[in-house]
Scaffold this motif. Structure first.
Motif, PDB file in Angstrom:
ATOM      1  N   ARG A   1       0.879  -1.112   0.039  1.00 31.47           N
ATOM      2  CA  ARG A   1       0.007   0.113   0.144  1.00 31.47           C
ATOM      3  C   ARG A   1       0.796   1.290  -0.096  1.00 31.47           C
ATOM      4  NH1 ARG A   1      -3.401  -3.381   3.141  1.00 31.47           N
ATOM      5  NH2 ARG A   1      -5.158  -3.671   1.859  1.00 31.47           N
ATOM      6  N   LYS A   2       0.236   2.132  -0.409  1.00 32.49           N
ATOM      7  CA  LYS A   2       1.100   3.563  -0.256  1.00 32.49           C
ATOM      8  C   LYS A   2       1.933   3.820   1.121  1.00 32.49           C
ATOM      9  CE  LYS A   2      -0.179   6.582  -3.726  1.00 32.49           C
ATOM     10  NZ  LYS A   2      -0.814   8.057  -4.521  1.00 32.49           N
ATOM     11  N   TYR A   3       1.144   3.849   2.040  1.00 35.10           N
ATOM     12  CA  TYR A   3       1.726   4.177   3.323  1.00 35.10           C
ATOM     13  C   TYR A   3       2.980   3.265   3.520  1.00 35.10           C
ATOM     14  CZ  TYR A   3      -1.428   0.293   5.467  1.00 35.10           C
ATOM     15  OH  TYR A   3      -2.081  -0.547   5.552  1.00 35.10           O
ATOM     16  N   ASP A   4       2.796   1.716   3.229  1.00 40.85           N
ATOM     17  CA  ASP A   4       4.086   1.026   3.240  1.00 40.85           C
ATOM     18  C   ASP A   4       5.143   1.323   2.374  1.00 40.85           C
ATOM     19  OD1 ASP A   4       2.444  -0.778   4.922  1.00 40.85           O
ATOM     20  OD2 ASP A   4       1.835  -1.884   3.388  1.00 40.85           O
ATOM     21  N   LYS A   5       4.826   1.920   1.331  1.00 38.75           N
ATOM     22  CA  LYS A   5       6.030   2.142   0.446  1.00 38.75           C
ATOM     23  C   LYS A   5       6.844   3.609   0.833  1.00 38.75           C
ATOM     24  CE  LYS A   5       3.820   0.566  -3.910  1.00 38.75           C
ATOM     25  NZ  LYS A   5       3.199   1.323  -5.188  1.00 38.75           N
ATOM     26  N   ARG A   6       5.976   4.289   1.513  1.00 38.96           N
ATOM     27  CA  ARG A   6       6.434   5.474   2.079  1.00 38.96           C
ATOM     28  C   ARG A   6       7.750   5.124   3.377  1.00 38.96           C
ATOM     29  NH1 ARG A   6       0.786   8.368   1.997  1.00 38.96           N
ATOM     30  NH2 ARG A   6       0.966   9.211  -0.027  1.00 38.96           N
ATOM     31  N   GLU A   7       6.844   4.353   4.175  1.00 32.26           N
ATOM     32  CA  GLU A   7       7.667   3.726   5.169  1.00 32.26           C
ATOM     33  C   GLU A   7       9.135   3.275   4.881  1.00 32.26           C
ATOM     34  OE1 GLU A   7       6.368   0.632   8.244  1.00 32.26           O
ATOM     35  OE2 GLU A   7       5.067   2.160   8.437  1.00 32.26           O
ATOM     36  N   LYS A   8       8.978   2.361   3.860  1.00 38.85           N
ATOM     37  CA  LYS A   8      10.040   1.596   3.407  1.00 38.85           C
ATOM     38  C   LYS A   8      10.896   2.798   2.694  1.00 38.85           C
ATOM     39  CE  LYS A   8      10.849  -3.011   1.250  1.00 38.85           C
ATOM     40  NZ  LYS A   8      10.195  -3.683   0.190  1.00 38.85           N
ATOM     41  N   ILE A   9      10.856   3.825   2.125  1.00 34.58           N
ATOM     42  CA  ILE A   9      11.392   4.662   1.342  1.00 34.58           C
ATOM     43  C   ILE A   9      12.095   5.495   2.748  1.00 34.58           C
ATOM     44  CG2 ILE A   9      11.724   6.984   0.329  1.00 34.58           C
ATOM     45  CD1 ILE A   9       9.426   5.708  -1.607  1.00 34.58           C
ATOM     46  N   ALA A  10      11.647   5.885   3.756  1.00 34.29           N
ATOM     47  CA  ALA A  10      11.924   6.533   4.746  1.00 34.29           C
ATOM     48  C   ALA A  10      13.053   5.787   5.542  1.00 34.29           C
ATOM     49  CB  ALA A  10      10.626   7.005   5.724  1.00 34.29           C
ATOM     50  N   GLU A  11      12.715   4.432   5.888  1.00 30.28           N
ATOM     51  CA  GLU A  11      13.734   3.797   6.199  1.00 30.28           C
ATOM     52  C   GLU A  11      14.966   3.612   5.567  1.00 30.28           C
ATOM     53  OE1 GLU A  11      12.562  -0.257   7.170  1.00 30.28           O
ATOM     54  OE2 GLU A  11      10.521   0.463   8.073  1.00 30.28           O
ATOM     55  N   ARG A  12      15.056   3.510   4.379  1.00 32.28           N
ATOM     56  CA  ARG A  12      16.215   3.636   3.414  1.00 32.28           C
ATOM     57  C   ARG A  12      17.000   4.639   3.512  1.00 32.28           C
ATOM     58  NH1 ARG A  12      14.027   2.632  -2.103  1.00 32.28           N
ATOM     59  NH2 ARG A  12      12.493   1.260  -1.408  1.00 32.28           N
ATOM     60  N   GLU A  13      16.182   5.874   3.425  1.00 30.72           N
ATOM     61  CA  GLU A  13      16.861   7.280   3.445  1.00 30.72           C
ATOM     62  C   GLU A  13      17.729   7.403   4.991  1.00 30.72           C
ATOM     63  OE1 GLU A  13      14.495  10.364   2.534  1.00 30.72           O
ATOM     64  OE2 GLU A  13      14.096   9.541   0.424  1.00 30.72           O
ATOM     65  N   TYR A  14      16.840   6.652   6.195  1.00 28.65           N
ATOM     66  CA  TYR A  14      17.471   7.148   7.559  1.00 28.65           C
ATOM     67  C   TYR A  14      18.709   6.193   7.528  1.00 28.65           C
ATOM     68  CZ  TYR A  14      17.774   6.481  12.502  1.00 28.65           C
ATOM     69  OH  TYR A  14      18.289   6.259  13.730  1.00 28.65           O
ATOM     70  N   GLU A  15      18.835   5.094   7.014  1.00 29.39           N
ATOM     71  CA  GLU A  15      20.051   4.151   6.835  1.00 29.39           C
ATOM     72  C   GLU A  15      21.112   4.599   6.221  1.00 29.39           C
ATOM     73  OE1 GLU A  15      18.794   0.227   5.742  1.00 29.39           O
ATOM     74  OE2 GLU A  15      17.613   0.025   7.385  1.00 29.39           O
ATOM     75  N   ARG A  16      20.746   5.461   4.984  1.00 26.92           N
ATOM     76  CA  ARG A  16      21.631   6.230   4.272  1.00 26.92           C
ATOM     77  C   ARG A  16      22.375   7.142   4.873  1.00 26.92           C
ATOM     78  NH1 ARG A  16      18.474   6.796  -0.623  1.00 26.92           N
ATOM     79  NH2 ARG A  16      18.250   4.626  -1.725  1.00 26.92           N
ATOM     80  N   ARG A  17      21.651   7.988   5.738  1.00 26.59           N
ATOM     81  CA  ARG A  17      22.135   9.126   6.417  1.00 26.59           C
ATOM     82  C   ARG A  17      23.052   8.543   7.422  1.00 26.59           C
ATOM     83  NH1 ARG A  17      17.591  11.659   9.025  1.00 26.59           N
ATOM     84  NH2 ARG A  17      16.217  10.969   7.248  1.00 26.59           N
ATOM     85  N   ILE A  18      22.578   7.395   8.137  1.00 22.05           N
ATOM     86  CA  ILE A  18      23.286   7.021   9.271  1.00 22.05           C
ATOM     87  C   ILE A  18      24.932   6.402   8.758  1.00 22.05           C
ATOM     88  CG2 ILE A  18      23.765   4.865  10.718  1.00 22.05           C
ATOM     89  CD1 ILE A  18      20.671   5.455  11.493  1.00 22.05           C
ATOM     90  N   ARG A  19      24.805   5.716   7.491  1.00 16.16           N
ATOM     91  CA  ARG A  19      26.009   5.034   6.762  1.00 16.16           C
ATOM     92  C   ARG A  19      26.919   6.308   6.305  1.00 16.16           C
ATOM     93  NH1 ARG A  19      24.000   2.241   2.315  1.00 16.16           N
ATOM     94  NH2 ARG A  19      22.317   1.678   3.300  1.00 16.16           N
TER      95      ARG A  19
END
Length: 124
Positions: free
Chosen positions: A98-116
């Motif tokens: 669903r859309k909110y699942d996709k947004r959640e996944k994108i937010a997680e990816r961006e957060y992990e990128r920032r941490i790395r």
């Protein structure tokens, strides 16, 4: 086609964004990329053409009812060669995000990128 068989037996299949649709009582596989066979001449196959999968009518009707009722999608999971040398496709019914699942996944990816990125600069 023959060149598709040779290329797929060599493992040159990419089915990342592929899916199946039922049209006119037939199961059609879309967006699958089978690389052209390197040993072939100019009569090679089209790498991304739609391909018809062979199933019994009863199986197709069962899949069609699931897709219509529950909003599922048919996706290929695996390609393999059986002991007779035939290429088989293992398919599954999957529920889309669903859309909110996709947004959640994108937010997680961006957060992990920032941490790395932060860790990379801290280690220097």
């Amino acid at each position: 086609m023959g060149t598709e068989v040779k290329s797929s037996k060599a493992g040159k299949i990419n089915f990342k964004d592929s899916f199946c649709k039922i049209e006119n009582g037939e199961l059609i596989l879309y967006n699958i990329h089978i690389s052209p066979y390197s040993g072939a001449s100019i009569f090679n196959h089209d790498p991304e053409r739609p391909r018809k999968l062979l199933l019994h009518k009863k199986e197709i009707r069962r899949l069609q009812s699931k897709v219509k009722q529950e909003g599922l999608t048919i996706i290929p999971l695996e390609f393999y060669v059986n002991n007779k040398g035939l290429i088989k496709v293992k398919i599954a019914l999957a529920k889309g995000l669903r859309k909110y699942d996709k947004r959640e996944k994108i937010a997680e990816r961006e957060y992990e990128r920032r941490i790395r990125k932060q860790q990379k600069y801290e280690n220097i």
